[in-house]
Each structure stands twice: as structure tokens, then as C-alpha cells.
Scaffold this active site. Structure first.
Site, PDB file in Angstrom:
ATOM      1  N   SER A 124      43.389  59.511   8.389  1.00 13.04           N
ATOM      2  CA  SER A 124      44.544  58.629   8.517  1.00 13.04           C
ATOM      3  C   SER A 124      44.157  57.196   8.175  1.00 13.04           C
ATOM      4  CB  SER A 124      45.039  58.696   9.961  1.00 13.04           C
ATOM      5  OG  SER A 124      45.930  57.647  10.228  1.00 13.04           O
ATOM      6  N   TYR A 149      43.570  58.874  19.564  1.00 14.86           N
ATOM      7  CA  TYR A 149      43.897  59.675  18.376  1.00 14.86           C
ATOM      8  C   TYR A 149      43.161  59.118  17.155  1.00 14.86           C
ATOM      9  CZ  TYR A 149      46.380  60.909  14.110  1.00 14.86           C
ATOM     10  OH  TYR A 149      46.654  61.297  12.821  1.00 14.86           O
ATOM     11  N   LYS A 153      39.975  60.665  14.538  1.00 14.92           N
ATOM     12  CA  LYS A 153      39.928  60.716  13.069  1.00 14.92           C
ATOM     13  C   LYS A 153      38.657  60.037  12.570  1.00 14.92           C
ATOM     14  CE  LYS A 153      43.588  63.005  12.455  1.00 14.92           C
ATOM     15  NZ  LYS A 153      43.439  64.398  12.052  1.00 14.92           N
TER      16      LYS A 153
HETATM   17  P1  NAD Z   1      51.593  68.786  12.936  1.00 15.47           P
HETATM   18  O1  NAD Z   1      51.466  68.643  14.406  1.00 15.47           O
HETATM   19  O2  NAD Z   1      52.921  69.128  12.379  1.00 15.47           O
HETATM   20  O3  NAD Z   1      50.523  69.829  12.387  1.00 15.47           O
HETATM   21  C1  NAD Z   1      49.289  70.068  13.032  1.00 15.47           C
HETATM   22  C2  NAD Z   1      49.204  71.545  13.308  1.00 15.47           C
HETATM   23  O4  NAD Z   1      47.962  71.850  13.925  1.00 15.47           O
HETATM   24  C3  NAD Z   1      50.314  72.043  14.220  1.00 15.47           C
HETATM   25  O5  NAD Z   1      50.968  73.129  13.596  1.00 15.47           O
HETATM   26  C4  NAD Z   1      49.573  72.490  15.489  1.00 15.47           C
HETATM   27  O6  NAD Z   1      50.215  73.586  16.101  1.00 15.47           O
HETATM   28  C5  NAD Z   1      48.200  72.806  14.944  1.00 15.47           C
HETATM   29  N1  NAD Z   1      47.072  72.699  15.873  1.00 15.47           N
HETATM   30  C6  NAD Z   1      46.738  71.664  16.681  1.00 15.47           C
HETATM   31  N2  NAD Z   1      45.600  71.948  17.331  1.00 15.47           N
HETATM   32  C7  NAD Z   1      45.215  73.190  16.933  1.00 15.47           C
HETATM   33  C8  NAD Z   1      44.107  74.031  17.256  1.00 15.47           C
HETATM   34  N3  NAD Z   1      43.167  73.663  18.126  1.00 15.47           N
HETATM   35  N4  NAD Z   1      44.038  75.240  16.643  1.00 15.47           N
HETATM   36  C9  NAD Z   1      44.980  75.642  15.755  1.00 15.47           C
HETATM   37  N5  NAD Z   1      46.032  74.885  15.422  1.00 15.47           N
HETATM   38  C10 NAD Z   1      46.141  73.669  16.005  1.00 15.47           C
HETATM   39  O7  NAD Z   1      51.044  67.426  12.277  1.00 15.47           O
HETATM   40  P2  NAD Z   1      51.091  66.957  10.765  1.00 15.47           P
HETATM   41  O8  NAD Z   1      51.941  65.756  10.709  1.00 15.47           O
HETATM   42  O9  NAD Z   1      51.354  68.096   9.875  1.00 15.47           O
HETATM   43  O10 NAD Z   1      49.592  66.473  10.599  1.00 15.47           O
HETATM   44  C11 NAD Z   1      48.588  67.284  10.024  1.00 15.47           C
HETATM   45  C12 NAD Z   1      47.274  66.538  10.108  1.00 15.47           C
HETATM   46  O11 NAD Z   1      47.393  65.287   9.422  1.00 15.47           O
HETATM   47  C13 NAD Z   1      46.853  66.192  11.538  1.00 15.47           C
HETATM   48  O12 NAD Z   1      45.456  66.305  11.619  1.00 15.47           O
HETATM   49  C14 NAD Z   1      47.289  64.753  11.679  1.00 15.47           C
HETATM   50  O13 NAD Z   1      46.535  64.079  12.634  1.00 15.47           O
HETATM   51  C15 NAD Z   1      47.011  64.219  10.286  1.00 15.47           C
HETATM   52  N6  NAD Z   1      47.812  63.037   9.952  1.00 15.47           N
HETATM   53  C16 NAD Z   1      49.174  63.077  10.055  1.00 15.47           C
HETATM   54  C17 NAD Z   1      49.918  61.956   9.742  1.00 15.47           C
HETATM   55  C18 NAD Z   1      51.418  61.976   9.856  1.00 15.47           C
HETATM   56  O14 NAD Z   1      52.039  60.910   9.755  1.00 15.47           O
HETATM   57  N7  NAD Z   1      52.081  63.104  10.031  1.00 15.47           N
HETATM   58  C19 NAD Z   1      49.279  60.774   9.330  1.00 15.47           C
HETATM   59  C20 NAD Z   1      47.890  60.775   9.216  1.00 15.47           C
HETATM   60  C21 NAD Z   1      47.162  61.916   9.529  1.00 15.47           C
HETATM   61  C1  UD1 Z   2      51.884  55.895  13.486  1.00 17.27           C
HETATM   62  C2  UD1 Z   2      50.582  55.738  14.208  1.00 17.27           C
HETATM   63  C3  UD1 Z   2      49.452  56.126  13.275  1.00 17.27           C
HETATM   64  C4  UD1 Z   2      49.672  57.539  12.752  1.00 17.27           C
HETATM   65  C5  UD1 Z   2      51.037  57.599  12.086  1.00 17.27           C
HETATM   66  C6  UD1 Z   2      51.384  58.975  11.619  1.00 17.27           C
HETATM   67  C7  UD1 Z   2      50.934  53.987  15.885  1.00 17.27           C
HETATM   68  C8  UD1 Z   2      50.581  52.606  16.306  1.00 17.27           C
HETATM   69  N1  UD1 Z   2      50.420  54.394  14.703  1.00 17.27           N
HETATM   70  O1  UD1 Z   2      51.891  55.001  12.372  1.00 17.27           O
HETATM   71  O2  UD1 Z   2      48.211  56.080  13.958  1.00 17.27           O
HETATM   72  O3  UD1 Z   2      48.668  57.889  11.836  1.00 17.27           O
HETATM   73  O4  UD1 Z   2      52.041  57.193  13.013  1.00 17.27           O
HETATM   74  O5  UD1 Z   2      51.597  59.846  12.684  1.00 17.27           O
HETATM   75  O6  UD1 Z   2      51.621  54.716  16.586  1.00 17.27           O
HETATM   76  N2  UD1 Z   2      59.393  52.077  14.200  1.00 17.27           N
HETATM   77  C9  UD1 Z   2      60.534  51.512  14.744  1.00 17.27           C
HETATM   78  N3  UD1 Z   2      61.281  52.282  15.584  1.00 17.27           N
HETATM   79  C10 UD1 Z   2      60.954  53.571  15.912  1.00 17.27           C
HETATM   80  C11 UD1 Z   2      59.786  54.128  15.332  1.00 17.27           C
HETATM   81  C12 UD1 Z   2      59.011  53.339  14.492  1.00 17.27           C
HETATM   82  O7  UD1 Z   2      60.864  50.374  14.476  1.00 17.27           O
HETATM   83  O8  UD1 Z   2      61.668  54.211  16.702  1.00 17.27           O
HETATM   84  C13 UD1 Z   2      58.583  51.248  13.277  1.00 17.27           C
HETATM   85  C14 UD1 Z   2      57.171  51.008  13.751  1.00 17.27           C
HETATM   86  O9  UD1 Z   2      57.080  49.825  14.478  1.00 17.27           O
HETATM   87  C15 UD1 Z   2      56.425  50.917  12.417  1.00 17.27           C
HETATM   88  C16 UD1 Z   2      57.241  51.778  11.457  1.00 17.27           C
HETATM   89  O10 UD1 Z   2      58.500  51.963  12.066  1.00 17.27           O
HETATM   90  O11 UD1 Z   2      56.465  49.612  11.949  1.00 17.27           O
HETATM   91  C17 UD1 Z   2      56.593  53.117  11.216  1.00 17.27           C
HETATM   92  O12 UD1 Z   2      56.311  53.707  12.482  1.00 17.27           O
HETATM   93  P1  UD1 Z   2      55.702  55.164  12.617  1.00 17.27           P
HETATM   94  O13 UD1 Z   2      56.526  56.104  11.827  1.00 17.27           O
HETATM   95  O14 UD1 Z   2      55.512  55.450  14.073  1.00 17.27           O
HETATM   96  O15 UD1 Z   2      54.293  55.049  11.871  1.00 17.27           O
HETATM   97  P2  UD1 Z   2      53.078  54.036  12.150  1.00 17.27           P
HETATM   98  O16 UD1 Z   2      53.283  53.233  13.359  1.00 17.27           O
HETATM   99  O17 UD1 Z   2      52.823  53.309  10.880  1.00 17.27           O
END
Ligand code: NAD
Ligand code: UD1
Length: 338
Positions: A124, A149, A153
Site C-alpha cells: 500500500s 495495518y 504492510k
Molecule cells: P478484501 O478484504 O476485500 O480482500 C482480502 C481477502 O482476504 C478477503 O476476501 C478476506 O476474506 C481474505 N483473508 C483475510 N485474511 C485471510 C486469511 N488469514 N486467510 C485467508 N483469507 C484471508 O480487501 P481488498 O481491498 O481486496 O484488499 C486486498 C489486499 O490489498 C489486502 O492485502 C489489502 O490490505 C491490500 N490493499 C488494499 C487497498 C484497498 O484500498 N482496497 C489498498 C492498499 C492495499
Molecule cells: C485509507 C487508509 C489507507 C488504506 C486505504 C485503502 C487511512 C488513514 N488510510 O486511505 O491506509 O491503504 O484506505 O484501504 O484510513 N473521506 C471522506 N469521507 C468519508 C471517507 C473518506 O471525506 O466518509 C476522505 C478521506 O478523508 C480521504 C479520501 O476521502 O481524504 C479517501 O479516503 P479513503 O477512501 O478512506 O482512503 P485513504 O484515506 O486515502
């Protein structure tokens, strides 16, 4: 070639499964369904017209992972599985460190046992911490994370890099995602958060569908062009395609490499609201509230490295992201729940 997608039923994993299957890879998904539904994988099969193999298991369960590697010939792993709620990680740090670090270590151990040499990891932008200037570049030092969290990472990246240092045949690709939004163009799969969404786009779509009354914009007094935070939003299908490039690269190069996956263009919260309203034709009621603790005013990616080395470029616009997020939410107001 067979790819093991840990967390394959999740938001990003399910979209990546579509891209992998459409690129000709066979896919084995493992997920404990702690934050997802097996229905997502059935829909992946529907979209692609191809079958994938699914194991419901915890990837921290070594015996369960060994069974998968014994039964399937796994050529590479994309490791999505992990807990990802920032606020929850502050309340439950030990659960986050246990799950996310244990998962990474167990996968590496079982890969070593079975001679599997390529892994792509879901990292991330949060690992850049608050010290770096934007746009973030991969050669910048990692920073101080503001929550457990983020540290899971950062620490997983370290563990993966150390493993690659110790095994000259191992290939590790760290993908630092910026802000994934949107859904597959079919509207069959998308983001299905449990409870009140923490992230911006699912909150907006739930307001649009009438599930929530109004959006609170976290802070309107930042030193940014319109006073609201700016982020690098990326279409989840562009992100998914980045994984196909990354696993191919991992299969062909040993050592550790890190890539930003973002568009390089930031948008403010107010710009996102406006773009969503334009795409959906629905007015989003909002009010400007207090800042959210831990939020940075703005950051975005320098995405040139992934372009130069992986040949990966984003193709979808902010309008596409909003249209597809809305299409998914409108067709599935209760997510995967029937
Ligand atoms: P998500 O929660 O939809 O997907 C993660 C999946 O992992 C889920 O289906 C959950 O059931 C599974 N899981 C969790 N722990 C497990 C375990 N011990 N064994 C087997 N399955 C397990 O999340 P996502 O948004 O698809 O994110 C995927 C990856 O990307 C995660 O590692 C997340 O931290 C990372 N990531 C996501 C974002 C985002 O904005 N969505 C941003 C940066 C990084
Ligand atoms: C967040 C996490 C980041 C994670 C990412 C994806 C924090 C501080 N950071 O990023 O670690 O990798 O999600 O899961 O939580 N916002 C509003 N109203 C809302 C929700 C969000 O104004 O109800 C704003 C936030 O202030 C931000 C932007 O929208 O400026 C995006 O927010 P969000 O989608 O939560 O992502 P990040 O905060 O960038």
C-alpha cells in the site's frame, strides 16, 4: 501456468482473478471468507466463462496451504489475503499483526517447501508514511506508518525482501496500491464492505442507493486547491491488469522489486463527489465535517516505473471509475447478499 490467489474472493483479488483467467492463466483461489463471499468467485467464472479452483481456508494454517500445494501445481502466488481496516487495526493490533504477518511468513515457508519461486504482494502507498514528498517514488525511503495495518504492510515488505535476499532464485514483486475504486464493467463483481464503509467511494455509492443519508467530508480546511484531501484513485480493473504484468515479471526475474500502482493524478474529495454525480445523475448530499485522524492532506504516485519496466499503463478515467462503482452498487444494492 497456475497462479495461487490468496484472498482471491476479496475486492481486488476477485477482479485480478478475472484478468488472470482472461490472460490465459489457471487460477487457484484460497480465502477464509472472513471479509468476502464465495459468490464473488462464481461471478468471476460467469464473467470469464472459465472455471477456477477454490479452497476455503486460512492461509495462516500451514497444513491447509500444504494441501493446496500438494494437490495443485502452483507456479506463482499473488498474496492479497489480509485484514485491511485501518481504524480496526488501531483497536485490534495483535489480531492484525498475527493475521497479516503470519499469512506472509506461512506462504513463504510453504512456497520454499514446494519450490515455488514467484510471489506478488499487495502492499500500500501507506508505507511511504508522512515524511515523503509527493508524488511518491519507489526509491524513496519508507516512512512511519500511522497505524498497525500500515505497519503490517511495511513489515511484510521487509520479510519478503529478506526472503529474496536469502534465496537467489526467489522473486518478490511488491505492489504499492494507491486508492482502488470502481468495479468490473459487467457490474457483476465489486466492492462489498461489511458494515459502515470506511472508504470514500463505497460510502458515496451507499448514499446514492439510499442506504446512508449523507456523506461527511473529512475536513475542508486542508492546504489543497479546494480545501479537501487529494488522492490518486485508480480503477480496480487497471489495478487488476497490473497484477498480470507483475506475476509475469516475477516469473522471469529473481530478486525483489517494488512498483507503485496509481495513475499519477490526484483528485479531491469534492471532485470525486462531482464526478460521481455526473456519472450517476444522482445528487450526493454531503456536509464538511472534522478532519479524520491520520489522514494526509494529499499524496499521489509517480507511476512511471511500472510503465517503463512492466509496460503497465492505466486506461480508465475517473468517469469510468464512477460509472462502474455505481453500476455495481445499483445492480447489487445488498452486495453479494441475495
Ligand atoms: P478484501 O478484504 O476485500 O480482500 C482480502 C481477502 O482476504 C478477503 O476476501 C478476506 O476474506 C481474505 N483473508 C483475510 N485474511 C485471510 C486469511 N488469514 N486467510 C485467508 N483469507 C484471508 O480487501 P481488498 O481491498 O481486496 O484488499 C486486498 C489486499 O490489498 C489486502 O492485502 C489489502 O490490505 C491490500 N490493499 C488494499 C487497498 C484497498 O484500498 N482496497 C489498498 C492498499 C492495499
Ligand atoms: C485509507 C487508509 C489507507 C488504506 C486505504 C485503502 C487511512 C488513514 N488510510 O486511505 O491506509 O491503504 O484506505 O484501504 O484510513 N473521506 C471522506 N469521507 C468519508 C471517507 C473518506 O471525506 O466518509 C476522505 C478521506 O478523508 C480521504 C479520501 O476521502 O481524504 C479517501 O479516503 P479513503 O477512501 O478512506 O482512503 P485513504 O484515506 O486515502
Amino acid at each position: 501456468m497456475t497462479i495461487l490467489a490468496t484472498g482471491g474472493a476479496g475486492y481486488i483479488g476477485s477482479h485480478a482473478c478475472v484478468s488472470l483467467l482472461e490472460s490465459g492463466y489457471d487460477v487457484v483461489a484460497v480465502d477464509d471468507l472472513s471479509n468476502s463471499s464465495a459468490e464473488a468467485l462464481r461471478r468471476v467464472e460467469k464473467i470469464t466463462g472459465r472455471e477456477l479452483k477454490f479452497y476455503e481456508a486460512d492461509v495462516c494454517d500451514r497444513a491447509a496451504l500444504e494441501k493446496i500445494f500438494r494437490e495443485q501445481k502452483i507456479d506463482g502466488v499473488i498474496h492479497f489475503a489480509g485484514m485491511k481496516a485501518v481504524g480496526e487495526s488501531v483497536q485490534k493490533p495483535l489480531e492484525y499483526y498475527r493475521n497479516n504477518l503470519d499469512a506472509t511468513i506461512t506462504i513463504l515457508e510453504v512456497m520454499r517447501q514446494f519450490g515455488c519461486k514467484a510471489i506478488v504482494f499487495s502492499s500500500s502507498a501507506t508505507v511511504y508514511g508522512s515524511e515523503n514528498e509527493y508524488p511518491y517514488r519507489e526509491d524513496m525511503p519508507k516512512g512511519t506508518c500511522s497505524n498497525p495495518y500500515g505497519w503490517t504492510k511495511s513489515m511484510s515488505e521487509q520479510i519478503l525482501c529478506d526472503a529474496a535476499k536469502a534465496d537467489s532464485e526467489l522473486s518478490v514483486v511488491l505492489l504499492r496500491y494507491f486508492n482502488p475504486i470502481g468495479a468490473h464493467e459487467s457490474g457483476l463483481i465489486g466492492e462489498d464492505p461489511k458494515g459502515i464503509p470506511n472508504n470514500l467511494m463505497p460510502y458515496i455509492t451507499q448514499v446514492a442507493v439510499g442506504k446512508r443519508k449523507e456523506l461527511t467530508v473529512f475536513g475542508g480546511d486542508y492546504d489543497t486547491p479546494d480545501g479537501t484531501c487529494r488522492r490518486d484513485y485508480i480503477h480496480v480493473m487497471d489495478l487488476a491488469e497490473g497484477h498480470v504484468k507483475a506475476i509475469k515479471y516475477a516469473m522471469e526475474h529473481a530478486g525483489a522489486e517494488v512498483f507503485n500502482l496509481g495513475t499519477g493524478v490526484p483528485y479531491s474529495v469534492l471532485e470525486i463527489i462531482k464526478a460521481f454525480e455526473d456519472a450517476s445523475g444522482i445528487k450526493i448530499p454531503y456536509r464538511i465535517g472534522a478532519r479524520r485522524e491520520g489522514d494526509l492532506p494529499e499524496f499521489w504516485a509517480d507511476a512511471s516505473k511500472a510503465g517503463n519496466i512492466l509496460g503497465w499503463h492505466t486506461r480508465r478515467s475517473l468517469a469510468d471509475m464512477c460509472r462502474d462503482s455505481w453500476n455495481w452498487q445499483k445492480n447489487n444494492p445488498k452486495g453479494y447478499e441475495e
